[in-house]
Each structure stands twice: as C-alpha cells, then as structure tokens.
Design a protein around this motif. Structure first.
Motif, PDB file in Angstrom:
ATOM      1  N   TYR A 124      31.956 -24.447  -2.707  1.00 42.40           N
ATOM      2  CA  TYR A 124      32.195 -24.374  -4.139  1.00 42.40           C
ATOM      3  C   TYR A 124      32.149 -25.731  -4.812  1.00 42.40           C
ATOM      4  O   TYR A 124      32.094 -25.820  -6.025  1.00 42.40           O
ATOM      5  CB  TYR A 124      33.548 -23.724  -4.427  1.00 42.40           C
ATOM      6  CG  TYR A 124      33.537 -22.254  -4.171  1.00 42.40           C
ATOM      7  CD1 TYR A 124      32.837 -21.411  -5.023  1.00 42.40           C
ATOM      8  CD2 TYR A 124      34.189 -21.709  -3.089  1.00 42.40           C
ATOM      9  CE1 TYR A 124      32.798 -20.063  -4.784  1.00 42.40           C
ATOM     10  CE2 TYR A 124      34.163 -20.356  -2.840  1.00 42.40           C
ATOM     11  CZ  TYR A 124      33.465 -19.542  -3.694  1.00 42.40           C
ATOM     12  OH  TYR A 124      33.414 -18.201  -3.452  1.00 42.40           O
TER      13      TYR A 124
ATOM     14  N   GLY B 270      24.369 -21.067  -4.527  1.00 38.79           N
ATOM     15  CA  GLY B 270      24.721 -19.870  -3.771  1.00 38.79           C
ATOM     16  C   GLY B 270      24.433 -20.069  -2.296  1.00 38.79           C
ATOM     17  O   GLY B 270      25.263 -19.775  -1.434  1.00 38.79           O
TER      18      GLY B 270
ATOM     19  N   VAL C 255      27.041 -22.240  -0.683  1.00 40.64           N
ATOM     20  CA  VAL C 255      28.289 -21.527  -0.401  1.00 40.64           C
ATOM     21  C   VAL C 255      28.136 -20.687   0.864  1.00 40.64           C
ATOM     22  O   VAL C 255      28.989 -20.711   1.757  1.00 40.64           O
ATOM     23  CB  VAL C 255      28.681 -20.620  -1.597  1.00 40.64           C
ATOM     24  CG1 VAL C 255      29.879 -19.773  -1.237  1.00 40.64           C
ATOM     25  CG2 VAL C 255      28.984 -21.460  -2.814  1.00 40.64           C
ATOM     26  N   VAL C 256      27.021 -19.965   0.952  1.00 36.47           N
ATOM     27  CA  VAL C 256      26.795 -19.108   2.111  1.00 36.47           C
ATOM     28  C   VAL C 256      26.716 -19.937   3.390  1.00 36.47           C
ATOM     29  O   VAL C 256      27.341 -19.613   4.408  1.00 36.47           O
ATOM     30  CB  VAL C 256      25.498 -18.290   1.923  1.00 36.47           C
ATOM     31  CG1 VAL C 256      25.188 -17.516   3.193  1.00 36.47           C
ATOM     32  CG2 VAL C 256      25.634 -17.351   0.755  1.00 36.47           C
TER      33      VAL C 256
ATOM     34  N   ASN D  73      30.127 -21.092   4.446  1.00 33.24           N
ATOM     35  CA  ASN D  73      30.924 -20.016   5.037  1.00 33.24           C
ATOM     36  C   ASN D  73      30.508 -19.759   6.472  1.00 33.24           C
ATOM     37  O   ASN D  73      31.344 -19.541   7.353  1.00 33.24           O
ATOM     38  CB  ASN D  73      30.760 -18.725   4.228  1.00 33.24           C
ATOM     39  CG  ASN D  73      31.484 -18.799   2.916  1.00 33.24           C
ATOM     40  OD1 ASN D  73      32.205 -19.748   2.658  1.00 33.24           O
ATOM     41  ND2 ASN D  73      31.279 -17.818   2.072  1.00 33.24           N
TER      42      ASN D  73
ATOM     43  N   ASN E 295      32.287  -9.471   0.078  1.00 30.74           N
ATOM     44  CA  ASN E 295      31.857 -10.733   0.661  1.00 30.74           C
ATOM     45  C   ASN E 295      30.667 -11.321  -0.083  1.00 30.74           C
ATOM     46  O   ASN E 295      30.581 -12.526  -0.274  1.00 30.74           O
ATOM     47  CB  ASN E 295      31.508 -10.539   2.136  1.00 30.74           C
ATOM     48  CG  ASN E 295      32.755 -10.438   2.965  1.00 30.74           C
ATOM     49  OD1 ASN E 295      33.815 -10.907   2.555  1.00 30.74           O
ATOM     50  ND2 ASN E 295      32.660  -9.800   4.115  1.00 30.74           N
ATOM     51  N   VAL E 296      29.738 -10.427  -0.489  1.00 29.66           N
ATOM     52  CA  VAL E 296      28.584 -10.917  -1.249  1.00 29.66           C
ATOM     53  C   VAL E 296      29.053 -11.562  -2.554  1.00 29.66           C
ATOM     54  O   VAL E 296      28.666 -12.680  -2.891  1.00 29.66           O
ATOM     55  CB  VAL E 296      27.591  -9.772  -1.533  1.00 29.66           C
ATOM     56  CG1 VAL E 296      26.576 -10.217  -2.569  1.00 29.66           C
ATOM     57  CG2 VAL E 296      26.895  -9.353  -0.264  1.00 29.66           C
TER      58      VAL E 296
ATOM     59  N   THR F 150      23.442 -11.957   2.103  1.00 32.85           N
ATOM     60  CA  THR F 150      24.005 -12.517   0.883  1.00 32.85           C
ATOM     61  C   THR F 150      22.972 -13.357   0.133  1.00 32.85           C
ATOM     62  O   THR F 150      22.847 -13.261  -1.086  1.00 32.85           O
ATOM     63  CB  THR F 150      25.238 -13.382   1.213  1.00 32.85           C
ATOM     64  OG1 THR F 150      26.084 -12.638   2.055  1.00 32.85           O
ATOM     65  CG2 THR F 150      25.965 -13.768  -0.038  1.00 32.85           C
TER      66      THR F 150
ATOM     67  N   SER G 257      30.620 -14.885  -2.118  1.00 32.86           N
ATOM     68  CA  SER G 257      29.729 -16.003  -1.833  1.00 32.86           C
ATOM     69  C   SER G 257      28.993 -16.492  -3.067  1.00 32.86           C
ATOM     70  O   SER G 257      28.370 -17.538  -3.029  1.00 32.86           O
ATOM     71  CB  SER G 257      28.698 -15.612  -0.785  1.00 32.86           C
ATOM     72  OG  SER G 257      29.298 -14.856   0.208  1.00 32.86           O
ATOM     73  N   LEU G 258      29.019 -15.693  -4.137  1.00 28.73           N
ATOM     74  CA  LEU G 258      28.338 -16.167  -5.345  1.00 28.73           C
ATOM     75  C   LEU G 258      29.172 -17.303  -5.940  1.00 28.73           C
ATOM     76  O   LEU G 258      30.371 -17.182  -6.074  1.00 28.73           O
ATOM     77  CB  LEU G 258      28.219 -15.034  -6.363  1.00 28.73           C
ATOM     78  CG  LEU G 258      27.332 -13.875  -5.949  1.00 28.73           C
ATOM     79  CD1 LEU G 258      27.377 -12.783  -7.008  1.00 28.73           C
ATOM     80  CD2 LEU G 258      25.907 -14.339  -5.766  1.00 28.73           C
ATOM     81  N   PRO G 259      28.531 -18.415  -6.261  1.00 32.26           N
ATOM     82  CA  PRO G 259      29.290 -19.507  -6.856  1.00 32.26           C
ATOM     83  C   PRO G 259      29.750 -19.114  -8.257  1.00 32.26           C
ATOM     84  O   PRO G 259      28.922 -18.815  -9.125  1.00 32.26           O
ATOM     85  CB  PRO G 259      28.293 -20.660  -6.892  1.00 32.26           C
ATOM     86  CG  PRO G 259      26.962 -20.046  -6.755  1.00 32.26           C
ATOM     87  CD  PRO G 259      27.111 -18.716  -6.108  1.00 32.26           C
ATOM     88  N   ALA G 260      31.063 -19.081  -8.448  1.00 33.28           N
ATOM     89  CA  ALA G 260      31.611 -18.446  -9.640  1.00 33.28           C
ATOM     90  C   ALA G 260      31.245 -19.151 -10.951  1.00 33.28           C
ATOM     91  O   ALA G 260      30.678 -18.529 -11.848  1.00 33.28           O
ATOM     92  CB  ALA G 260      33.120 -18.334  -9.496  1.00 33.28           C
TER      93      ALA G 260
END
Lengths: 365, 281
Positions: free
Chosen positions: A297, A338, A341-342, A345, B108-109, A52, B112-115
């Motif tokens: 987030y 990003g 976030v990863v 998770n 899933n990718v 990711t 995981s991206l911050p929206a």
C-alpha cells in the motif's frame, strides 16, 4: 486511505504446537513431505495472486469502456472531443483504433490482454511519450522514498511495540503510546504540511520540495537527493511507525499470557531471552504479514505525502494524470500499484511459509 | 455497550456530539454565509473569528458547513461499508463451503486493490461529487469488516447455543439474524465507528487532491485551497490550521468512541487493545 490495524489475521495457535522448535524436525521423509506441502500451498497462493492481477486488469479494461459516454472522451478530454467531432471525425476513429477501442467487446478484451502481457501500455495522451517508461521511472522514485521509510519504521515501531506490549504501563508504553496514538489520527497530508511549514518555511533547514536541484553529479547529487527526501521520508516513517507500533504491541500483549511464556519464565530464563527467543519469534509472523501488506500500500499510501512535497513519484504521477485527464497513464499507474500490492501479499505468504514451523508442518492455516 | 462507559469513549462521544450539533445546526451556528465573498486574507478578528480565505469567505463558517459534508460522507460510507462487510462475513462464516470460498475469494481480490488510487481513479472517471466520492470509498473499504466478522462467526458457530439451535431445526437465516447478529453487534459497532474515521480520512485525502465534492465545502477542500492557493506561502495559519485540527479532532473522536466495549478480547480492535482493557477496569 488509512486502514486502522486489526487483530492480526494469522493468530498464534494455541496449545503445544506453539512451542518453538517443536516436534517434527529431523527425518528426511517428513522433511520432503513438508517441503511438498509448502510448495503446494505457495502454488495455490500464487494462483490466487494471478487471479487478482487478472481482476485488476479487467477492472482497468472495464473502467474506461463502461463509463457513460464515448470512451474516446476519457482519453482526449471532453472539450477536445467535441472539437474533434466537429472538425475531423476521422481523428477520433484513429484514436479509437490506436487505443484498441474498436471492434466487439470480447475482441477488444483479448487484444487488451495481449497488449498488457507484452507490457505495451501505449503512449500518454498528454505527453505523447510511452506510458511504461514514465511509470517505471516514477515508481523508482517512490521506492527510493518508501523502502528506507518502511524499513526504519518497522525496526523502530516494532522494537517499541515489543517493549510496550511486554510491559503494560511501563516506560515504553507510557511514553510511546500517546505519541503513536496521536499519529494515528493525523492525516498524512496534514503531518506533511506541518513538517513543511516548520522545517522548510520557518527554519529553512530543508528544501520546499522536489527531488534535486539539478546540475549536480556523483556524490553531491546523492547528498542533495538525501537532503530533499529527508522530510517526506520522516513523515512516512512516523506514520508507518505508529501503525507498526500498534500492531506489534497488541500482538505481544496477546502473546504475553501464553503458557509457553509462563513456562520459560518459570525455568528462570532471562527476560531478554524470553523476549527475543519466544515472544518475538512468535510475533514475527503476523508482523511480517502486515508489513508486507502495508508495503504494497505504500506505493499509494505515500501519495498525499508526495503531493505535498512535490516528490516526483507514483502518487504525484497519479495526481498529475488526474489533473491532466491522462487516462492511459492513470490506468497503468493503477495496474502497477495493484500488482505491487499483490506481489507483496504473495511475498508475505512465502516468508511466513519459510519461517513459521507450524505452517511449514501444515499444522495450522 | 450498555452500562458504565469508560473515560475514553465518553470524551469521544462529547467531541462527536459537539461536531454533530455544529453540522446539524450549521445555519444557526455559523456566523456568516460561507459562500459569500468579502475581503481576502483577513487575519482573525472580532468580525471574522478565524479570518478569511483568498476570496474573502469566512473560515469559521466554512468549517461549520464543512462539518456537514465531512460527516455525511463519513457516516454514510461507513454505514454502507459496515452493513455490507457484516453481511458478507456472516454469510461466509456461517454457511461455509462454496459460499465461503467464493465470498472470501472476492474479499481477497478487493483487499488487494490499492484503495486510494482506485478511489482517485474512480472519482476521476465518474467526476467529483458527494455520491461518487461515497461510492468510491465504499468499494474497497468493506473487506476488513467482512474478514473480522467471519472469523468471529467461525468461533461462535462452534458454541453450544448455536449447535443446539441447529439441532432443534432452526434455519440458517434465523440463527444468523436472531442469534449470531446480536452477538457480533458490539464488534460491528466498533468496526463501524472505525470505518467512519477511515472514510473521513479518505474524503479529506480526496478533497485535498481536488477530487472531493465539487462546490460543497468540506474540511479537505478548505485545506486544498489553503495549500494550492498560497495559504502556506503567505503564512495564513488561520486558513490551513483549523481544517487540519478539525479532521484530526473528529478522527480522534471516532477512535476514542471505538473503545466503547473493550472488555473482552475478540471484539477489540487492535489499536490499543491492551490500553482499552485497563481503562475499563
């Protein structure tokens, strides 16, 4: 962007496996096997996380290169680009080289990956300073705001949700549900503006924004920062609280009808013991998963709140970078958010693996 | 979705109907042209029911026209997102195997991206505008629906009627569209309604940051000007309060509407799942 809570992804398993402290504890061989299973699961999760991050880096790489027009335009801004094109084309070439925009695409990509791996994000075109330093400093401020808010919200929202889900129509449900429901519909910036108006403008109890007055040291400075962060932190806590509450309530409401709860009741356990020992224990996994995901987030979720209170965090940095067309900075912020976030998770997966005996034994998943 | 609606979805539908009417008949409803300049900072009066902004535009008219942009963005984005999410979820859940792994990996990718930052970055690159805002919102918002639909399809797949169809030799597309889709219709509808609410919130956020639809009025952009051009400092409550109320009210409308079919568990969104059951009983 607000995501309305869904049913938790990891739903509690049905049947005897859900019994807390069930079979499978004990002998060494099975322990070792379970540990190996856990590690391999974690390994595959980590591989997915790495993939990711790679995707995020690729998106970053692609964004600036596949947009219409010369990529240099996005770095220096359109007006300046046209000016430079007329006055000194060699400057444009120099910028192109500095930001790794010359050569073939695969070569550019390789160079970009190498630079990213070295955490070399170049210098901001606007401030000329190194991007990494600014981004890290701003991230610190966001974390200062986000960590206490998330923790506080999880405790308050989780506790209220537990009570409200357990006693449908009870005191906690009847009082908290309308408030939390209302909070779900208020955009973050509106709540922030309302707080700013009420507590800062009308009552004058809190500062209008920023992080500190400056010129202070030691304990005074710490107090001043606390005073400045009170309002943004309160707004974030309230917003987080409402989604934590909703989630906990729905998880607990679905657990309430499980057979093991009935069994515990019929054994005459006290309500408190059932709540903490059985219901909370089972509700914790989906709750923690969602908490960690949300925390990822929050770096971005606090963006609107930060802008309203001019809190110099990551969200404010993104806002400034957009306004100043500072694309190297923007890309780095995006990568950091990003990655956060990863990472969160992954942390959620690790925590659930560590605390959930069902997943530990490889039973469900 | 048929039959008696509970109180909640009815209130939601009423709010949304009023908004929709205002948006569709904006030229008839709005008292003045929202783009016409006049006397700035007027307090609410008979001539300007909600006063005027810093360049003398009538705020009530701005709001009415703003409903158009906010609703168009919300509904379009939600439609695209829900369709894409449902398609991915259906395919992934029913087909299984490699398609499932690939599609869920992709999901899933994107999850995981911050929206919001991605949306902000995209709009910053692409430039503000209706189409770009919708595109940027859509890019990350489909993932939740895909997951929920997939897990529902995984349950449905094991039910006898699907197995019988399969045994009778029905093709996957036939089963998916003829049998599975009608069964997840309510779920998809609820997800769609929630998607409108979150797309409208996203638009409001983007516009507030000055990245919304350039030129066109939306509630978020009214709030943007009210906040960044001194509406707060000057105490012009008639300027910043109405857009805030409008955004919250329409989000409330969509959330209430999402209680539409809350009778059984799995189709229910988590937000107040328990409450919905009681309201319908």
């Amino acid at each position: 962007m607000r995501v309305f809570p869904e049913r938790p992804a990891t739903r509690p398993a049905e049947g005897p496996a859900a019994w807390p402290g069930g079979p499978g504890d004990g002998d060494r061989k099975s322990f070792r096997r379970a540990l190996a299973a856990r590690l391999s699961r974690l390994g595959s999760k980590a591989a997915a996380a790495a993939l990711t991050v790679f995707c995020i880096v690729s998106v970053n790489f692609a964004l600036i290169r596949f947009m219409p027009g010369d990529p240099v335009t996005h770095i220096v801004g359109e007006d300046e680009y046209l000016m430079l094109e007329a006055s000194s084309p060699e400057t444009i070439e120099a910028i192109r080289a500095e930001y790794g925009l010359d050569g073939s695409l695969p070569a550019q990509f390789a160079a970009y990956l190498a630079r990213t791996a070295r955490l070399d994000f170049g210098s901001s075109y606007r401030t000329k300073g190194p991007v990494l330093d600014t981004a890290l400093r701003r991230m610190k401020f966001t974390l200062l705001l986000a960590v206490p808010s998330t923790a506080l919200a999880a405790v308050i929202g989780g506790a209220l949700g537990l009570l409200a889900g357990w006693r449908k129509g009870g005191l906690a449900d009847m009082t908290a549900s309308p408030v939390m429901g209302l909070l779900q519909t208020v955009p973050a910036n509106c709540l922030a503006i309302a707080f700013l108006l009420l507590f800062s403008f009308r009552l004058g109890a809190f500062p209008l924004g920023g992080i500190t007055e400056g010129g202070l040291t030691g304990a005074e400075k710490a107090l001043d920062i606390l005073w400045h962060m009170a309002l943004p932190a309160a707004v974030l806590t309230l917003l987080k609280c409402s989604s934590d509450y909703m989630l906990m309530k729905s998880v607990v409401a679905s657990l309430r009808d499980e057979e093991y709860v009935l069994t515990a009741m019929s054994r005459g356990y006290s309500e408190w013991r059932i709540l903490t020992g059985h219901v909370l224990k089972n509700a914790l996994c989906p709750f923690i998963t969602s908490l960690c995901m949300q925390f990822g987030y929050i770096l971005s979720g606090s963006m609107l709140v930060e802008v309203v209170f001019s809190w110099p965090g990551m969200g404010m940095l993104v806002h400034e970078s957009v306004a100043g067309k500072d694309f190297p900075m923007l890309q780095t912020c995006f990568l950091f958010m990003g990655a956060c976030v990863v990472a969160c998770n992954l942390l959620a997966d690790a925590l659930v693996l560590a605390i959930d005996p069902r997943v530990r034994e490889g039973g469900i998943g | 979705m048929t039959g008696k609606l509970g109180l909640r979805p009815r209130i939601g539908a009423a709010i949304l109907l009023a908004l929709l009417l205002a948006a569709v008949f904006a030229p008839l409803v709005s008292p003045l042209d929202p783009y016409e300049f006049g006397i700035p900072y007027l307090e609410p009066s008979a001539a300007h029911l909600l006063g005027t902004n810093d360049v003398g535009q009538d705020i009530l008219s701005e709001l009415v026209y703003g409903a158009r942009v906010s609703l168009i963005i919300g509904v379009t984005a939600a439609f695209a997102v829900t369709a894409a999410g449902a398609a991915v979820g259906l395919t992934s859940g029913y087909w299984g195997g490699k398609a499932d792994v690939a599609l869920m990996g992709l999901t899933n990718v994107f999850m995981s991206l911050p929206a919001l930052p991605l949306t902000v970055v995209l709009v910053a690159y692409l430039g503000p505008g209706l189409r770009n805002v919708i595109l940027a919102i859509c890019l990350t918002a489909w993932t939740g629906t895909a997951r929920v639909v997939r897990s529902r399809v995984l349950q449905l797949k094991e039910l006898p009627f699907v197995k019988i169809e399969k045994t009778l030799g029905a093709g996957p597309l036939y089963v998916m569209f003829r049998h599975l889709l009608p069964n997840i219709g309510e779920l998809v509808f609820v997800r769609g309604v929630l998607a409108v609410a979150s797309a409208m919130l996203a638009e409001a956020g983007l516009s507030f940051l000055g990245l919304g639809t350039a030129g066109a009025k939306s509630w978020g952009s009214i709030l943007h000007y009210a906040f960044f051009r001194g509406g707060l400092v000057n105490g012009c409550y008639w300027w910043y309060l109405p857009p805030m109320i409008c955004i919250s009210l329409s989000v409330t409308g969509f959330l209430l509407l999402s209680y539409v079919g809350e009778r059984r568990g799995p189709a229910a969104p988590a937000a107040g799942a328990a409450k919905g059951r009681r309201a319908d009983a």
